[in-house]
Design a protein around this motif. Structure first.
Motif, PDB file in Angstrom:
ATOM      1  N   LYS A  29       6.918  -2.821   0.275  1.00 36.72           N
ATOM      2  CA  LYS A  29       5.678  -2.165   0.705  1.00 36.72           C
ATOM      3  C   LYS A  29       4.805  -1.849  -0.499  1.00 36.72           C
ATOM      4  CE  LYS A  29       7.128   0.086   4.974  1.00 36.72           C
ATOM      5  NZ  LYS A  29       7.343   1.370   5.635  1.00 36.72           N
ATOM      6  N   GLY A  30       5.409  -1.350  -1.553  1.00 43.41           N
ATOM      7  CA  GLY A  30       4.651  -1.027  -2.764  1.00 43.41           C
ATOM      8  C   GLY A  30       4.039  -2.262  -3.392  1.00 43.41           C
ATOM      9  N   ALA A  31       4.794  -3.346  -3.428  1.00 45.07           N
ATOM     10  CA  ALA A  31       4.277  -4.591  -4.000  1.00 45.07           C
ATOM     11  C   ALA A  31       3.127  -5.137  -3.165  1.00 45.07           C
ATOM     12  CB  ALA A  31       5.399  -5.616  -4.108  1.00 45.07           C
ATOM     13  N   GLN A  32       3.229  -5.041  -1.848  1.00 43.36           N
ATOM     14  CA  GLN A  32       2.156  -5.543  -0.989  1.00 43.36           C
ATOM     15  C   GLN A  32       0.902  -4.688  -1.115  1.00 43.36           C
ATOM     16  OE1 GLN A  32       3.985  -5.794   2.859  1.00 43.36           O
ATOM     17  NE2 GLN A  32       4.899  -7.781   2.430  1.00 43.36           N
ATOM     18  N   SER A  33       1.054  -3.391  -1.279  1.00 37.75           N
ATOM     19  CA  SER A  33      -0.107  -2.524  -1.482  1.00 37.75           C
ATOM     20  C   SER A  33      -0.803  -2.857  -2.795  1.00 37.75           C
ATOM     21  CB  SER A  33       0.314  -1.057  -1.475  1.00 37.75           C
ATOM     22  OG  SER A  33       0.737  -0.683  -0.192  1.00 37.75           O
ATOM     23  N   LEU A  34      -0.023  -3.104  -3.842  1.00 32.59           N
ATOM     24  CA  LEU A  34      -0.604  -3.487  -5.133  1.00 32.59           C
ATOM     25  C   LEU A  34      -1.306  -4.833  -5.046  1.00 32.59           C
ATOM     26  CD1 LEU A  34       2.154  -2.406  -7.669  1.00 32.59           C
ATOM     27  CD2 LEU A  34      -0.098  -1.390  -7.332  1.00 32.59           C
ATOM     28  N   GLU A  35      -0.752  -5.745  -4.260  1.00 28.04           N
ATOM     29  CA  GLU A  35      -1.355  -7.059  -4.095  1.00 28.04           C
ATOM     30  C   GLU A  35      -2.734  -6.937  -3.438  1.00 28.04           C
ATOM     31  OE1 GLU A  35       0.601  -9.957  -1.386  1.00 28.04           O
ATOM     32  OE2 GLU A  35       1.062 -10.954  -3.283  1.00 28.04           O
ATOM     33  N   ALA A  36      -2.861  -6.102  -2.419  1.00 27.59           N
ATOM     34  CA  ALA A  36      -4.147  -5.897  -1.750  1.00 27.59           C
ATOM     35  C   ALA A  36      -5.147  -5.238  -2.690  1.00 27.59           C
ATOM     36  CB  ALA A  36      -3.956  -5.051  -0.494  1.00 27.59           C
ATOM     37  N   SER A 119      -0.813  -6.031   5.685  1.00 22.87           N
ATOM     38  CA  SER A 119      -0.110  -5.205   6.664  1.00 22.87           C
ATOM     39  C   SER A 119       0.006  -3.735   6.249  1.00 22.87           C
ATOM     40  CB  SER A 119       1.281  -5.786   6.926  1.00 22.87           C
ATOM     41  OG  SER A 119       2.023  -5.836   5.722  1.00 22.87           O
ATOM     42  N   HIS A 120      -0.345  -3.393   4.997  1.00 21.50           N
ATOM     43  CA  HIS A 120      -0.157  -2.020   4.527  1.00 21.50           C
ATOM     44  C   HIS A 120      -1.440  -1.320   4.104  1.00 21.50           C
ATOM     45  CE1 HIS A 120       4.137  -2.507   4.687  1.00 21.50           C
ATOM     46  NE2 HIS A 120       4.006  -3.633   4.035  1.00 21.50           N
ATOM     47  N   LYS A 121      -2.431  -2.042   3.652  1.00 23.19           N
ATOM     48  CA  LYS A 121      -3.653  -1.422   3.139  1.00 23.19           C
ATOM     49  C   LYS A 121      -4.873  -2.187   3.630  1.00 23.19           C
ATOM     50  CE  LYS A 121      -2.792   1.756  -0.142  1.00 23.19           C
ATOM     51  NZ  LYS A 121      -3.270   3.045  -0.264  1.00 23.19           N
ATOM     52  N   ARG A 122      -5.994  -1.488   3.656  1.00 21.73           N
ATOM     53  CA  ARG A 122      -7.277  -2.112   3.996  1.00 21.73           C
ATOM     54  C   ARG A 122      -8.333  -1.534   3.053  1.00 21.73           C
ATOM     55  NH1 ARG A 122      -9.870  -4.367   8.908  1.00 21.73           N
ATOM     56  NH2 ARG A 122     -12.035  -3.697   8.901  1.00 21.73           N
TER      57      ARG A 122
END
Length: 147
Positions: A29-36, A119-122
């Motif tokens: 989840k943290g990695a996906q938030s950083l990616e966004a 899926s985690h941030k916008r």
């Protein structure tokens, strides 16, 4: 000398495996938030370069945002960015698959409002029409809906 038995070794391996199974979703989840967030910064950078080019070269600069292919590019230039897998553009003007943002020599623009999400941030990216100023904000309305 006392050694480690096979059963003790297997117990330790099972415990390590259980801990990894519990913690891996947290790290992803943290990695996906950083990616966004990184993608939002890259898109911001392309838009800022376009505005700067329009002012410096005293001619219009056109940015094409292609949500279908997940690309943003400055026309007639090598400046551009492709979104990482899992991150997508959400154009605020429904029914369109692409958005053109035009920056004029006086710094103004045609204006735009685009969202980047996974899926985690916008993140919401706004381009002001009068000033051409580009801003990036976390879209808190989506976060409130998830809670």
């Amino acid at each position: 000398m006392r050694g480690v038995t096979l059963i003790e070794l297997l117990v330790v391996l099972v415990l390590i495996g259980a801990v990894l199974m519990v913690t891996m979703p947290v790290f992803s989840k943290g990695a996906q938030s950083l990616e966004a967030r990184s993608a939002a910064r890259q898109v911001y950078g392309v838009l800022r370069v376009a505005r700067s080019n329009a002012i410096a070269q005293a001619e219009r600069a056109v940015v094409l945002i292609d949500s279908g292919n997940g690309q943003i590019s400055l026309l007639n230039s090598s400046v551009g960015y492709v979104l990482p897998r899992g991150v997508q553009f959400d154009l605020m003007d429904q029914g369109r698959s692409s958005e053109r943002v035009v920056f004029y020599p006086d710094g103004s623009s045609s204006g735009a409002r685009v969202a980047l999400s996974n899926s985690h941030k916008r993140y919401r990216i706004d381009v002001e029409s009068l000033t051409g100023q580009v801003s990036v904000d976390v879209d808190k309305s989506v976060i409130a809906q998830r809670l």
